[in-house]
Structure formats: C-alpha cells, structure tokens
Scaffold this active site. Structure first.
Site, PDB file in Angstrom:
ATOM      1  N   ASP A  39     -18.040  -2.209 -28.848  1.00 52.12           N
ATOM      2  CA  ASP A  39     -19.471  -2.341 -28.587  1.00 52.12           C
ATOM      3  C   ASP A  39     -19.887  -3.808 -28.719  1.00 52.12           C
ATOM      4  O   ASP A  39     -19.837  -4.369 -29.812  1.00 52.12           O
ATOM      5  CB  ASP A  39     -20.248  -1.468 -29.583  1.00 52.12           C
ATOM      6  CG  ASP A  39     -21.670  -1.225 -29.127  1.00 52.12           C
ATOM      7  OD1 ASP A  39     -22.120  -1.902 -28.190  1.00 52.12           O
ATOM      8  OD2 ASP A  39     -22.327  -0.351 -29.714  1.00 52.12           O
ATOM      9  N   ASP A  40     -20.254  -4.421 -27.618  1.00 55.36           N
ATOM     10  CA  ASP A  40     -20.746  -5.813 -27.594  1.00 55.36           C
ATOM     11  C   ASP A  40     -19.657  -6.850 -27.868  1.00 55.36           C
ATOM     12  O   ASP A  40     -19.966  -7.964 -28.298  1.00 55.36           O
ATOM     13  CB  ASP A  40     -21.903  -6.026 -28.592  1.00 55.36           C
ATOM     14  CG  ASP A  40     -23.145  -5.214 -28.255  1.00 55.36           C
ATOM     15  OD1 ASP A  40     -23.097  -4.406 -27.323  1.00 55.36           O
ATOM     16  OD2 ASP A  40     -24.158  -5.395 -28.962  1.00 55.36           O
ATOM     17  N   CYS A  43     -25.719  -0.751 -23.604  1.00 57.67           N
ATOM     18  CA  CYS A  43     -24.877   0.374 -24.025  1.00 57.67           C
ATOM     19  C   CYS A  43     -24.975   1.661 -23.206  1.00 57.67           C
ATOM     20  O   CYS A  43     -23.978   2.150 -22.678  1.00 57.67           O
ATOM     21  CB  CYS A  43     -25.176   0.730 -25.477  1.00 57.67           C
ATOM     22  SG  CYS A  43     -24.879  -0.624 -26.619  1.00 57.67           S
ATOM     23  N   ARG A  77     -21.966   3.295 -20.812  1.00 58.09           N
ATOM     24  CA  ARG A  77     -21.198   4.478 -21.245  1.00 58.09           C
ATOM     25  C   ARG A  77     -21.266   5.595 -20.202  1.00 58.09           C
ATOM     26  O   ARG A  77     -20.282   6.302 -19.965  1.00 58.09           O
ATOM     27  CB  ARG A  77     -21.713   4.958 -22.611  1.00 58.09           C
ATOM     28  CG  ARG A  77     -21.233   4.044 -23.720  1.00 58.09           C
ATOM     29  CD  ARG A  77     -22.180   3.934 -24.909  1.00 58.09           C
ATOM     30  NE  ARG A  77     -21.933   2.652 -25.544  1.00 58.09           N
ATOM     31  CZ  ARG A  77     -21.045   2.435 -26.512  1.00 58.09           C
ATOM     32  NH1 ARG A  77     -20.359   3.454 -27.009  1.00 58.09           N
ATOM     33  NH2 ARG A  77     -20.852   1.230 -27.003  1.00 58.09           N
ATOM     34  N   LYS A 101     -19.242   5.859 -31.357  1.00 57.62           N
ATOM     35  CA  LYS A 101     -20.637   5.854 -30.896  1.00 57.62           C
ATOM     36  C   LYS A 101     -20.763   6.556 -29.547  1.00 57.62           C
ATOM     37  O   LYS A 101     -20.024   6.250 -28.621  1.00 57.62           O
ATOM     38  CB  LYS A 101     -21.124   4.415 -30.795  1.00 57.62           C
ATOM     39  CG  LYS A 101     -22.478   4.257 -30.130  1.00 57.62           C
ATOM     40  CD  LYS A 101     -22.985   2.846 -30.275  1.00 57.62           C
ATOM     41  CE  LYS A 101     -23.812   2.438 -29.071  1.00 57.62           C
ATOM     42  NZ  LYS A 101     -24.323   1.075 -29.202  1.00 57.62           N
ATOM     43  N   HIS A 111     -24.189   7.635 -27.702  1.00 59.60           N
ATOM     44  CA  HIS A 111     -25.300   6.951 -27.020  1.00 59.60           C
ATOM     45  C   HIS A 111     -25.585   7.476 -25.604  1.00 59.60           C
ATOM     46  O   HIS A 111     -26.007   6.711 -24.731  1.00 59.60           O
ATOM     47  CB  HIS A 111     -25.076   5.428 -26.998  1.00 59.60           C
ATOM     48  CG  HIS A 111     -26.378   4.689 -27.196  1.00 59.60           C
ATOM     49  ND1 HIS A 111     -26.478   3.322 -27.302  1.00 59.60           N
ATOM     50  CD2 HIS A 111     -27.647   5.166 -27.298  1.00 59.60           C
ATOM     51  CE1 HIS A 111     -27.737   2.982 -27.449  1.00 59.60           C
ATOM     52  NE2 HIS A 111     -28.459   4.078 -27.457  1.00 59.60           N
ATOM     53  N   SER A 135     -26.931   3.673 -31.539  1.00 60.50           N
ATOM     54  CA  SER A 135     -26.501   2.381 -32.100  1.00 60.50           C
ATOM     55  C   SER A 135     -26.732   2.279 -33.604  1.00 60.50           C
ATOM     56  O   SER A 135     -27.647   2.899 -34.151  1.00 60.50           O
ATOM     57  CB  SER A 135     -27.237   1.234 -31.410  1.00 60.50           C
ATOM     58  OG  SER A 135     -26.866   1.196 -30.058  1.00 60.50           O
ATOM     59  N   HIS A 171     -21.081  -4.432 -32.750  1.00 59.95           N
ATOM     60  CA  HIS A 171     -22.537  -4.418 -32.539  1.00 59.95           C
ATOM     61  C   HIS A 171     -23.200  -4.738 -33.883  1.00 59.95           C
ATOM     62  O   HIS A 171     -22.768  -4.228 -34.916  1.00 59.95           O
ATOM     63  CB  HIS A 171     -22.923  -3.010 -32.063  1.00 59.95           C
ATOM     64  CG  HIS A 171     -24.334  -2.851 -31.594  1.00 59.95           C
ATOM     65  ND1 HIS A 171     -25.411  -2.924 -32.449  1.00 59.95           N
ATOM     66  CD2 HIS A 171     -24.843  -2.611 -30.356  1.00 59.95           C
ATOM     67  CE1 HIS A 171     -26.522  -2.727 -31.747  1.00 59.95           C
ATOM     68  NE2 HIS A 171     -26.200  -2.535 -30.475  1.00 59.95           N
ATOM     69  N   ASP A 183     -18.121  -2.293 -23.956  1.00 57.09           N
ATOM     70  CA  ASP A 183     -19.206  -1.725 -23.137  1.00 57.09           C
ATOM     71  C   ASP A 183     -20.092  -2.758 -22.465  1.00 57.09           C
ATOM     72  O   ASP A 183     -20.714  -2.492 -21.452  1.00 57.09           O
ATOM     73  CB  ASP A 183     -20.066  -0.768 -23.976  1.00 57.09           C
ATOM     74  CG  ASP A 183     -20.890  -1.493 -25.032  1.00 57.09           C
ATOM     75  OD1 ASP A 183     -20.486  -2.590 -25.473  1.00 57.09           O
ATOM     76  OD2 ASP A 183     -21.953  -0.961 -25.426  1.00 57.09           O
ATOM     77  N   ASN A 184     -20.190  -3.945 -23.071  1.00 55.98           N
ATOM     78  CA  ASN A 184     -21.003  -5.009 -22.457  1.00 55.98           C
ATOM     79  C   ASN A 184     -20.725  -6.317 -23.195  1.00 55.98           C
ATOM     80  O   ASN A 184     -20.017  -6.354 -24.197  1.00 55.98           O
ATOM     81  CB  ASN A 184     -22.506  -4.672 -22.490  1.00 55.98           C
ATOM     82  CG  ASN A 184     -23.031  -4.312 -23.859  1.00 55.98           C
ATOM     83  OD1 ASN A 184     -23.355  -3.155 -24.125  1.00 55.98           O
ATOM     84  ND2 ASN A 184     -23.095  -5.274 -24.752  1.00 55.98           N
ATOM     85  N   LYS A 222     -24.827 -10.310 -23.295  1.00 60.50           N
ATOM     86  CA  LYS A 222     -25.386  -8.947 -23.252  1.00 60.50           C
ATOM     87  C   LYS A 222     -26.790  -8.934 -22.650  1.00 60.50           C
ATOM     88  O   LYS A 222     -27.612  -9.783 -22.964  1.00 60.50           O
ATOM     89  CB  LYS A 222     -25.428  -8.380 -24.671  1.00 60.50           C
ATOM     90  CG  LYS A 222     -26.098  -7.014 -24.785  1.00 60.50           C
ATOM     91  CD  LYS A 222     -25.988  -6.441 -26.175  1.00 60.50           C
ATOM     92  CE  LYS A 222     -26.724  -5.111 -26.286  1.00 60.50           C
ATOM     93  NZ  LYS A 222     -26.492  -4.443 -27.564  1.00 60.50           N
TER      94      LYS A 222
HETATM   95 MG    MG Z   1     -23.090  -2.425 -26.387  1.00 60.90          MG
END
Ligand code: MG
Length: 477
Positions: free
Chosen positions: A48-49, A88, A92, A145, A147, A170, A243, A295-296, A317
């Site tokens: 995540d991130d 996010c 996803r 996660k 989301h 998150s 994240h 994811d990003n 992001k």
């Molecule tokens: Mg993310």
C-alpha cells in the site's frame, strides 16, 4: 454468439463451480500430480503506497531489500508496470476484476476512496479473480487491507474468498485521537486509529495492533499455504504498510538508515523472504507464481519523509504523473519464468487475464475486460500485447500512454488544498522511454503523435454504453 450472463451467479454456475466442487475429490485421488502441474498456486503481494524507487533492486540507496532483490533476480523485474488508479479503492477494484474502475463504478472524483461511513462497495455483478479461480477448485484467501466495502455484503467472503484476515479499509481511518496532524503521524500510536481487525466476517480486535500487522499477515499466509499445500490455492496478501501511519515491529524499529519508512519496508521484505522460504521448504516453489507490486505511488507529496519515493518518476500518490501509477512489479516462478528485466508495458489488470489463461479459467465474456495476457513476456516467447495505459483520476481521463509516448490532457497535484486542474491544449507530450521524469514537453514538435493518441482515445471511449457505468461510490452513508 457471445453468451451474456445476467449476473455473477450465472457466470459461476455456467463456468462450472458446482461441477468443480463435486468432482475435485475424485480428481485429486486419481491424478494429483497432473492436477498440481496444471494448476499453479498464485500469491499476489500487494503493498500500500510503496513507491517505484523504494526497493534496493529499483535503485533505493539506503533501504535494504535483499529478499525482494533476490526474488527479482530469480524472476522478472518490470520497469513499465502500472496500476489502474493512483489511490487505493479503484486500484484494488482494477487488480481484482481486470477492469478499469470506471467500469465497475469503484471510482469517484469527489471522495476518491471508500471511507468507514461509505455505504457502497464492489458491486455484486463484478467477477473477482477469486471467484474465477473458485471455478477451478482453488482455495482462496484475502489477507490484509480490503478497501472494497466494509459492510457485510461487500466483504472478501462475499467476493470469492474462502478466508479473510485483515482490516477492511485504510489504517489512517477511524481517527479517534483528536491530535494535531503532525503529532499523530510523526509519533504514531496504535490507539489513535480505531481500525478493526477482522477474521472472516467478525471483528476480532479493535483497534488493530498495527505494529504486528505485517508479521501477522505473513503468519496467516504461511498457515494458509501449509493447510492447502495439496490443493491449488490463491492468496491475495494486501499489506497495510507502508501506508501512513507507519508501524514496524520491535525487531525492525530504528534499523534502517531511511528512518521509520525504511524500517517498515525492510520488515515487508523480510516477510516476503519467509513466504518464499516456506514455498521452497514445502517444494511448492516450482508450482507457485508469486507477484509483488503495490496499489499506487508514494504519499511523499503530503507526508514528506513518511511517504516513499517514486525514484526518477515525477509526482506520487493521487496524481496521474508516472510516480502516481507506475509501480515496482516482480514476477517469480522458478523454472517457468524467463529471468530478466522487462521494459514492456504491463498493468495490474493484466494479472487477472494472465492468471485466467494460466489456469484455464473462463474469462467473463459478457463484459469488457481490460487486462491482456502477459504469458508471452513471462515465458520469453513474445512481447507484451499491451500498448496503451489510460490514466484516470476519479471518473475523468487525464492522460494516455501509447507505446513510448504519453499525452496529458489534464494535470492536477495529487493532494493539497487549493489545487487546480490544468487543461492542456495541445496536450503535454512526453517520450517516457527517453524522458521517464516527464520533464521535456515535445508536443509542438510532434502533433502527429498527439493526433494518433487522440484517435486511440476515440476508439477506446466508444464501448457499449452499459459498460461505462457512473460511480457507485456514494459520498456518504
Ligand atoms: Mg494505497
């Protein structure tokens, strides 16, 4: 004539889910080895991130990631691999359905992700990778996660996963601290965020003890591998980290020269090593495809040193610059994947299609699937069929990449107050192979390339109207 399925349930029935359930035991007893060879296990590790520049093998000077570096050297390291969105929730939706988030409705230009007060989630009509793999008899787990909707009807267990262990949104949501922003993120404590930890459909801990999440997710993954070593399995391991708020366990705190962010990434790396070792110990590595990506892009634009690095890429992001949507991506499957660094273009949405092809699972044919089959690249038999990337922000198309060239129709900072949307006419144009940092606009020199990209856009934006839905993410409950 194409078969049109009126619902996800129809698809699953037609694709033989019922048959798979009844036939599996007999099939296993008579032909276990053939079955094992034909149906590879799949593990997707989705951070995540995490930024493009945050791993040793992608050039970070101080974050040590020996396990991921080795994984890349034993497999493929992709340098032009993209996510479906720069935040996010839509990202996803993209990886799990093989479709642009605009098609499932899991995107919004107002609230860009789902929140604890959101009433929406991934529509029942969407078909996830887990559901597709269930038709082939896979055991499926979502760990980490989610989301894509925290209400009971949207949870992983309603989307094809046999097992769920993780947080539903998150780790910076459910803020109960009332502390100033700087204080809570720069000196985070678990109790500041009342995020639930769930097992299947029950909350088992609240607030989730965040310092041990990376390790516990990995423990759950290893347990699932061991319990299902005789079945084909699919594990979607979506780490909560890195994240913000950042949390590392005691063994990793104050270890990295990069500070807390480095501690967190090094702990993820160590736990990736545990998973690969488990596969080797159980002699499953030659039959298991492991994919690592994120994811990003990194959230440094808002959180400074608490966010990661996009390396030489511009932005991060939330934006449609390369740093927001191009990610590290490693494919590992010893004895099958042709080792090397891949500069072809790929997308998380292609994971859906590629895995369907690898497993013989039926790709839904009643809807547009945006993923393409990456097997030629993985096995070294040909180039990637993907030539274009569409960069959406919410429901709006901001930029398009075609081959080496990327045109920006709109640009906007990822985050921040008073940010403005800039419209570009003519669009900004960059040659990403020669200028990956998007520094030198060449639109004036190449109007013919812009014309070609615009023509591609026109073709792309004319699918059947029913497949381009409006957002299904309500702004509040
Ligand atoms: Mg993310």
């Amino acid at each position: 004539m194409q078969k049109v399925f009126s619902s996800r349930r129809d698809f699953l029935r037609t694709a033989g889910l019922g048959i798979a359930y009844t036939m599996v035991p007999q099939f296993l007893t008579c032909s276990k080895s053939i079955r094992k060879e034909k149906l590879p296990n799949i593990i997707i590790i989705f951070c995540d991130d995490l930024g493009y520049g945050d791993l040793g093998i992608y050039g970070h000077p101080t974050i040590k990631t020996p396990n991921l570096d080795r994984m890349a050297l034993e497999g493929q390291k992709w340098t032009n691999f993209y996510v479906a969105a720069s935040v996010c929730t839509p990202s996803r939706a993209g990886i799990l359905t093989g479709r642009l988030p605009i098609r499932s409705g899991m995107c919004s230009s107002k609230r860009r992700v789902l929140f604890p007060d959101s009433a929406g989630g991934l529509p029942e009509s969407e078909i996830t990778l887990a559901e597709v793999l269930k038709t082939k008899g896979y055991k499926t787990a979502c760990i980490g996660k989610w989301h894509l909707g925290h209400l009971p009807r949207y949870l992983p267990t309603k989307n094809g996963f046999d097992y769920y262990f993780g947080i539903p949104y998150s780790n910076d949501m459910d803020d109960v601290s009332k502390l100033p922003w700087k204080q809570k993120f720069w000196n985070p404590k678990t109790e500041y965020w009342n995020v639930p930890l769930m097992q299947n459909e029950k909350v088992i801990e609240r607030p989730a003890e965040q310092t041990s999440l990376t390790k516990r997710y990995t423990d759950e993954t290893i347990k699932f591998i061991k319990n299902n070593k005789n079945n084909p399995f699919f594990i979607y391991l979506a780490h909560t980290m890195p994240h913000v708020p950042l949390f590392a366990s005691k063994n990793f705190q104050n270890r990295s020269l990069r500070g807390l962010y480095g501690d967190v990434v090094e702990e993820i790396d160590w736990n990736v090593g545990r998973i690969l070792r488990t596969l080797n110990d159980l002699k499953l590595s030659s039959n298991t495809l492991v994919i690592f990506t994120s994811d990003n892009g990194p959230w440094w634009l808002t959180y400074k040193e608490l966010g990661g690095s996009a390396g030489l890429l511009r932005g991060g992001k939330g934006s449609t610059w390369e740093g927001g949507m191009r990610e590290p991506a490693i494919f590992w499957w010893p004895g099958h994947i042709k080792k090397g660094t891949i500069t072809d273009i790929g997308s998380t949405m292609d994971i859906f299609t590629t895995i369907c092809k690898l497993t013989g699972a039926k790709i839904p044919d009643d809807r547009i699937i945006d993923g393409v089959d990456l097997r030629p690249v993985l096995f070294g038999t040909g180039p990637s069929p993907r030539k274009t990337i569409f960069y959406y922000r919410g429901t709006k198309l901001y930029a398009v990449r075609k081959g080496s060239y990327k045109a920006h129709f709109f640009t906007e900072p990822g985050y921040g107050k008073n940010r403005k949307v800039k419209k570009h006419n003519p669009p900004l144009l960059f040659n990403l192979e020669q200028d990956p940092s998007e520094r030198f606009d060449i639109s004036k020199e190449h109007p013919e390339i812009i014309a070609d990209i615009l023509e591609t856009c026109l073709l792309y934006t004319s699918p059947s109207p029913r497949d381009l839905s409006t957002s299904r993410m309500p702004s509040s409950a």
